[in-house]
Enzyme design. Structure first.
Site, short mmCIF file in Angstrom:
data_model
loop_
_atom_site.label_atom_id
_atom_site.label_comp_id
_atom_site.label_asym_id
_atom_site.label_seq_id
_atom_site.Cartn_x
_atom_site.Cartn_y
_atom_site.Cartn_z
N ASP A 457 25.63 2.07 53.45
CA ASP A 457 26.23 2.02 54.85
C ASP A 457 26.25 0.44 55.00
O ASP A 457 25.39 -0.28 54.87
CB ASP A 457 25.09 2.75 55.71
CG ASP A 457 25.71 2.97 57.05
OD1 ASP A 457 26.11 2.05 58.01
OD2 ASP A 457 26.02 4.21 57.25
N GLU A 500 31.60 4.67 57.64
CA GLU A 500 31.15 3.66 56.90
C GLU A 500 30.22 3.67 55.65
O GLU A 500 29.49 3.06 55.62
CB GLU A 500 30.79 2.28 57.84
CG GLU A 500 29.61 2.67 58.42
CD GLU A 500 29.66 2.93 59.94
OE1 GLU A 500 28.59 2.79 60.62
OE2 GLU A 500 30.68 3.81 60.09
#
Length: 591
Positions: A457, A500
């Site tokens: 992430d 993301e």
């Protein structure tokens, strides 16, 4: 704020329901049922409480209605069921009117509203298939009211599919086919919505002000509220939260009278975002929690995603780390679900276009075959040379058909490949990654192999979007993928899981090897800042690692353990790697 139509579209769609009534003269007597029905229809969004009262009165006198008047009453009942959110009931009623009423105008109006019904319920393939049929029927739609409703709803469907130019084209067609006695409130509103979705609208745009003015003049409260909520969203996009608050206070009484859920949610969300921007965290929290209360535990929507984002930011500013992390997890889940819904919408549109193309080619093929047969009959009486010409023409026709079918097949294969890849980064998408990972894990389990799942992430990615804009955010995601691909082997399964977040399945890899690989990826990202147009953005990632040696070969458990390790990495300060065997104090920093 994401400039997406989903926060506005349900309100615009319901405003469309008002656009099938022609203003009638005042009701003269209880026996003038046809006039009373028409006048009742015109009150649906102008004075909804009175509309409900009139429906009750009509049902008391139902036995004295003619057959056509009873079908008209069923149509009004179907509209009310849809307004109240009883979509299954209204769908059945609309289909009954389309199939059995024998009234082409009622059937066309019901078809247009059925299109909305299917779209609101995310039955996109059926909705776009119906849209194709309605598009084909437009040339024979002679009733101005029915035609106007059809093109209005087609505009909204193309807007949902991201086809902005087509949506604007049909909105203009709706404006040019307004029936006598109607206003251009709805055509102006759907055009403004299409421009908004195409990022071509500002709070001062003439098209938006025209939608507001025409709906106010027409006393269409639902349409007016849709246009003003659209303006409030634009004020937030432009950094003017005070104007948004003033606008919401202005339309508050109208929202309470109509009590239409999509508008209520939009208004509460805008209040939460405006309060957050103004620094009033307590009121922002209340408004965002009100949005959550309007939805079920399993709902996925843009409203919920943005509400969780507000709550995450508020709790983060207040220093409530545990609450902030919990809301962030909910935000990520909503973001994934919302992105998947957009992908399904776009894919359904492309599939419907492909089906339409195949049908057109089949029709063209049959037409060509008929022409060939007629040509054969005329050539039977001719000379051998004429027969040779016929054979040549036949071969050319068959070759043309084969070429067309080949192109269609190639196009279908291309769309199938597109459905497995993420549109922005070009790597596998979430759905294909999960199915491929399941298959590989089953193979590894049978041959007593091993595998590891890495969950990655980007740290503080929302700050990149907020500081530099979404265009820079897209560049950062593409750059991150390029850096990670340089460090991975072709055998590794690499995908964007949403937003993301990325996932990597390492095949035939031990836990220690996976940790080394993850550490190398973390270092590579930190050492590769993004440079664009003189701006430099430093990057880092938090990484969670899970191994089949510890978790077994069940993909769902691997995902849970990798995500848990990822969140421990975030809580430990980010920019580090954490394995499923690590505790809160045993983390690896990338530094």
């Amino acid at each position: 704020m994401a400039r997406l139509l989903s926060r506005i579209w349900p309100g615009v769609a319901m405003a469309a329901l008002a656009f099938c009534a022609i203003t009638q003269p005042s009701f003269a007597s209880a026996t003038d049922h046809a006039g009373f029905l028409d006048e009742t229809e015109s009150l649906r969004t102008k004075d909804h409480p009175q509309y409900v009262q009139r429906l009750a009165q009509l049902h008391q006198e139902a036995s004295s209605l003619t057959t056509s008047e009873q079908w008209h009453l069923r149509y009004l009942d179907a509209w009310e069921a849809m307004f109240e959110g009883e979509y299954t009931k209204s769908e059945s009623q609309f289909n009954e009117i389309i199939d059995h009423s024998g009234d082409p105008v009622l059937a066309a109006k019901s078809s247009a509203l059925l299109l909305n019904n299917l779209a609101i319920n995310r039955r996109y393939e059926e909705a776009f298939a119906l849209a194709n049929r309605l598009t084909t029927s437009l040339p024979v739609a002679t009733d101005s009211l029915a035609r106007s409703m059809l093109v209005s709803n087609l505009s909204q469907m193309f807007n949902m599919a991201g086809q902005t130019d087509l949506a604007i084209k049909y909105a203009d067609m709706a404006e040019n086919s307004i029936p006598a006695g109607e206003t251009d409130c709805h055509p102006a509103l759907i055009k403004a919505a299409a421009l908004y979705n195409g990022k071509r609208l500002t709070s001062s745009s003439r098209d938006l002000q025209r939608a507001v003015d025409t709906c106010v003049a027409a006393r269409e409260s639902v349409g007016t509220n849709s246009a003003l909520l659209l303006m409030g969203s634009l004020f937030l996009d432009e950094g003017q939260p005070s104007k948004t608050m003033a606008l919401l206070d202005r339309i508050g009484p109208s929202l309470r009278i109509n009590h239409y859920s999509p508008h209520d949610q939009s208004a509460q969300l805008q209040r939460a975002q405006a309060y957050a921007k103004l620094g009033n965290d307590e009121e922002a929290r209340k408004a965002a929690l009100a949005v959550l209360a309007m939805n079920g535990p399993d709902d996925i929507s843009e409203w919920l995603k943005e509400a969780y984002d507000v709550l995450y930011r508020v709790e983060k500013r207040q220093g409530n780390t545990a609450a902030a992390l919990s809301y962030y997890e909910h935000f990520v889940a909503q973001d994934k679900g919302y992105l998947n819904d957009i992908s399904v919408r776009s894919l359904a549109y492309e599939v419907s276009q492909q089906h339409q193309m195949v049908q057109n080619l089949a029709t063209e093929s049959l037409s060509k075959q008929n022409r060939i047969l007629r040509l054969q009959q005329s050539l039977d009486a001719n000379t051998v040379s004429t027969g040779r010409l016929y054979i040549a023409l036949l071969l050319v026709s068959l070759a043309s058909i084969a070429l067309l079918l080949f192109r269609v097949k190639r196009s279908q294969l291309r769309f199938k490949r597109m459905s497995t890849l993420d549109g922005l980064t070009g790597i596998l998408n979430h759905q294909h990654f999960m199915s491929e990972a399941e298959r590989i894990l089953r193979v590894q389990e049978k041959k007593l192999g091993s595998a590891c799942l890495i969950s990655i992430d980007l740290d503080h990615f929302k700050q990149v979007n907020d500081t530099y804009g979404h265009a820079m955010g897209d560049i950062v995601l593409q750059h991150t993928v390029a850096v990670l691909q340089d460090e991975l082997r072709p055998i590794h399964i690499f995908a964007r899981l949403g937003g993301e977040e990325f996932g990597i399945l390492l095949v035939g890899c031990t836990s220690s090897q996976a940790m080394a690989t993850a550490q190398r990826l973390c270092v590579a990202i930190e050492g590769s800042p993004v440079e664009d147009d003189g701006r430099v953005v430093s990057l880092s990632v938090s990484v969670g690692v899970a191994s089949t040696d510890r978790c077994g070969f069940e993909l769902s458990r691997l995902c849970r353990e990798a995500d848990a390790a990822l969140y421990r990495a975030k809580r430990a300060g980010r920019n580090r790697v954490v394995a499923d065997t690590d505790t809160e104090n045993d983390t690896l920093s990338a530094a």
